[in-house]
Scaffold this active site. Structure first.
Site, short mmCIF file in Angstrom:
data_model
loop_
_atom_site.label_atom_id
_atom_site.label_comp_id
_atom_site.label_asym_id
_atom_site.label_seq_id
_atom_site.Cartn_x
_atom_site.Cartn_y
_atom_site.Cartn_z
N ARG A 124 27.77 17.87 101.03
CA ARG A 124 28.49 16.80 101.11
C ARG A 124 29.49 16.71 102.74
O ARG A 124 29.48 17.26 103.68
CB ARG A 124 29.74 17.14 99.80
CG ARG A 124 29.96 18.42 99.22
CD ARG A 124 30.88 18.78 100.50
NE ARG A 124 31.44 18.18 100.78
CZ ARG A 124 32.40 18.46 101.93
NH1 ARG A 124 32.60 19.77 102.54
NH2 ARG A 124 33.72 18.05 102.76
N ARG A 175 24.71 7.97 98.10
CA ARG A 175 26.25 7.97 98.17
C ARG A 175 26.53 6.46 99.25
O ARG A 175 25.92 6.61 100.08
CB ARG A 175 26.44 9.23 98.83
CG ARG A 175 26.63 10.56 97.60
CD ARG A 175 27.41 11.59 97.90
NE ARG A 175 28.58 11.46 97.99
CZ ARG A 175 29.16 12.46 98.70
NH1 ARG A 175 29.28 13.21 98.97
NH2 ARG A 175 31.14 11.85 98.10
N ASP A 209 34.83 9.55 106.50
CA ASP A 209 34.03 9.05 106.59
C ASP A 209 33.19 7.75 106.69
O ASP A 209 32.07 7.36 106.64
CB ASP A 209 33.55 9.17 104.69
CG ASP A 209 33.46 9.91 103.65
OD1 ASP A 209 34.87 10.28 104.18
OD2 ASP A 209 32.59 10.74 104.15
N ASN A 256 38.75 7.58 103.91
CA ASN A 256 37.86 8.59 104.27
C ASN A 256 38.86 9.16 102.25
O ASN A 256 38.93 8.14 101.28
CB ASN A 256 39.45 9.77 104.44
CG ASN A 256 38.84 11.13 104.60
OD1 ASN A 256 38.26 11.73 105.49
ND2 ASN A 256 39.89 11.87 104.69
N LYS A 257 38.67 10.45 101.86
CA LYS A 257 38.58 10.69 100.71
C LYS A 257 39.83 10.34 99.45
O LYS A 257 40.94 10.03 101.01
CB LYS A 257 39.02 12.74 100.51
CG LYS A 257 38.62 12.88 99.46
CD LYS A 257 38.04 12.73 98.11
CE LYS A 257 36.32 13.13 98.83
NZ LYS A 257 35.71 12.67 98.60
C1 LIG Z 1 34.32 14.86 108.03
S1 LIG Z 1 33.47 14.19 106.91
C2 LIG Z 1 34.70 14.85 105.77
C3 LIG Z 1 34.36 13.60 104.71
O1 LIG Z 1 33.34 13.94 103.42
C4 LIG Z 1 34.37 14.54 102.63
O2 LIG Z 1 34.37 13.28 101.17
P1 LIG Z 1 32.95 14.38 100.64
O3 LIG Z 1 33.27 15.36 100.08
O4 LIG Z 1 33.32 13.40 98.84
O5 LIG Z 1 31.83 14.38 100.51
C5 LIG Z 1 35.98 14.24 102.61
O6 LIG Z 1 36.15 12.64 102.65
C6 LIG Z 1 35.70 14.58 104.02
O7 LIG Z 1 37.25 14.07 104.77
#
Ligand SMILES: CSC[C@H]1O[C@H](OP(=O)(O)O)[C@H](O)[C@@H]1O
Length: 363
Positions: free
Chosen positions: A53, A90, A244, A254-255
């Site tokens: 991820r 995704r 993201d 972002n998250k």
């Molecule tokens: C450097 S991108 C990291 C970014 O991705 C994560 O999402 P996920 O764990 O759901 O893939 C999160 O938004 C991070 O900031």
């Protein structure tokens, strides 16, 4: 990065020259497991179920998925088919579409018999490019940390809050938000990182904390809702997060929970930085709130939580009533007005169309 005394990337080509090996992040920090994946279906599962991820890593993984398809069937139809299959795994991280577009555009003009070898070569290049981009982000972000450190008492750490995991586990190596932290640590600049646990998947508690411990970075795990409190009390010198998808106007997706940290930072005059490699910029989108698709993940991720039991078993337990529905938007959008700066591989850009165009002329 180093795991013990061995250097790892998050993904690498297997000795068979066709499969890839990945760190299966679902089991960290309790178990370090490497999985071998050699089919498009396997790559799709690894992305969709978050074995891997993080926007840049998702992109690199999909690039290898395209190469695997070309080894099976290098036709135009198969090239379009693998684009569709992997694109739908995704919806939010733009790096996935960027990598798929990059691979398809690179392969389309080639004779089919050349596509498989060329695809594996290009996927490897994209992986190598990610490492270089992230290290450059680290160099540029390090200057910000140095400036803050210069204003503190000698030996007093720069207190940095980060959300989720934008570390080396979210990329091929170095990370984006963590790259400046790692370079500051290597330069002997005292830093301390407040790690947001990042519900519901706990990427902070399980991944960023593991990374910080492994790299010897002083850190403190905090619940997601503590960030504003810490900022109000002057305990945070800067926030740095990943993204993201960042729009041409500087809106940052972002998250989930990032937006709330940005609001708290603005209210307490805490600089809020976003670290990103240029493939994370979606130049086709301006208004992030209106145009970026937000992934809705399973409610089980909210209602159930993974952990290690007293007897060392990695298990999932329910934390809410069986009958309670749960919503699980995986990302949110922070408006550009709340972003102090975008730390890119070329430098720190203002979070605006003008700022990004100045950094990336011709885009
Ligand atoms: C450097 S991108 C990291 C970014 O991705 C994560 O999402 P996920 O764990 O759901 O893939 C999160 O938004 C991070 O900031």
């Amino acid at each position: 990065m180093n795991v013990g005394d061995r250097h790892y990337r998050t993904i690498w080509l297997s000795d068979d020259g066709r499969s890839v090996e990945i760190i299966d992040q679902r089991w960290l920090p309790h178990d370090f497991r490497v999985e071998k994946v050699g089919t498009v279906a396997g790559i799709a599962t690894a992305i969709r179920d978050m074995w891997v991820r993080g926007a840049p890593l998702i992109g690199v993984t999909s690039a290898y998925g395209v190469a695997m398809q070309m080894a099976d069937d290098p036709s135009d139809a198969a090239l379009d088919g693998v684009w569709e299959v992997l694109h739908e795994t995704r919806p939010t991280a733009i790096n996935l579409r960027w990598a798929l577009d990059e691979m398809r555009g690179f392969l389309r003009p080639l004779p089919s018999e050349q596509r498989a070898q060329a695809a594996y070569r290009r996927a490897g290049e994209i992986a190598d490019e990610d490492v270089g981009l992230n290290r450059a982000i680290g160099v540029n972000g390090l200057e910000i940390i140095k400036d803050i450190a210069a204003r503190k008492q000698p030996g007093e750490p720069v207190n940095i809050l980060t959300h989720c995991n934008a570390g080396w586990l979210a990329t091929v190596d170095y990370g984006t938000a963590t790259a400046p932290i790692y370079l500051a640590t290597e330069a002997g600049i005292p830093v301390h990182v407040y790690v947001d646990e990042t519900r519901p998947r706990n990427q902070g508690a399980q991944l960023t904390a593991w990374e910080m411990a492994g790299h010897g970075v002083p850190h403190t795990l905090v619940v997601d809702n503590a960030g504003g409190h810490l900022m109000q009390r002057g305990q945070i010198d800067m926030v740095i997060v990943g993204t993201d998808r960042t729009t041409a106007d500087g809106d940052v997706c972002n998250k989930i929970g990032t937006y709330l940290k940005a609001l708290a930072a603005a209210d307490n005059d805490v600089p809020f930085y976003v670290a990103l490699p240029s493939p994370t910029i979606d130049w086709t989108v301006g208004d992030g709130l209106a145009e970026i698709p937000i992934e809705q993940r399973s409610s089980d991720e909210v209602s159930l939580v993974w952990g290690k039991t007293a007897n060392g078993e990695i298990a999932q337990v329910r934390i809410s009533p069986e009958t309670t529905p749960a919503a699980n938007p995986a990302f949110d959008v922070t408006p550009a007005r709340l972003v102090t700066g975008l730390i890119t591989e070329r430098g720190v850009a203002k979070a605006s169309r003008e700022g990004l165009k100045a950094m990336f002329p011709g885009r």
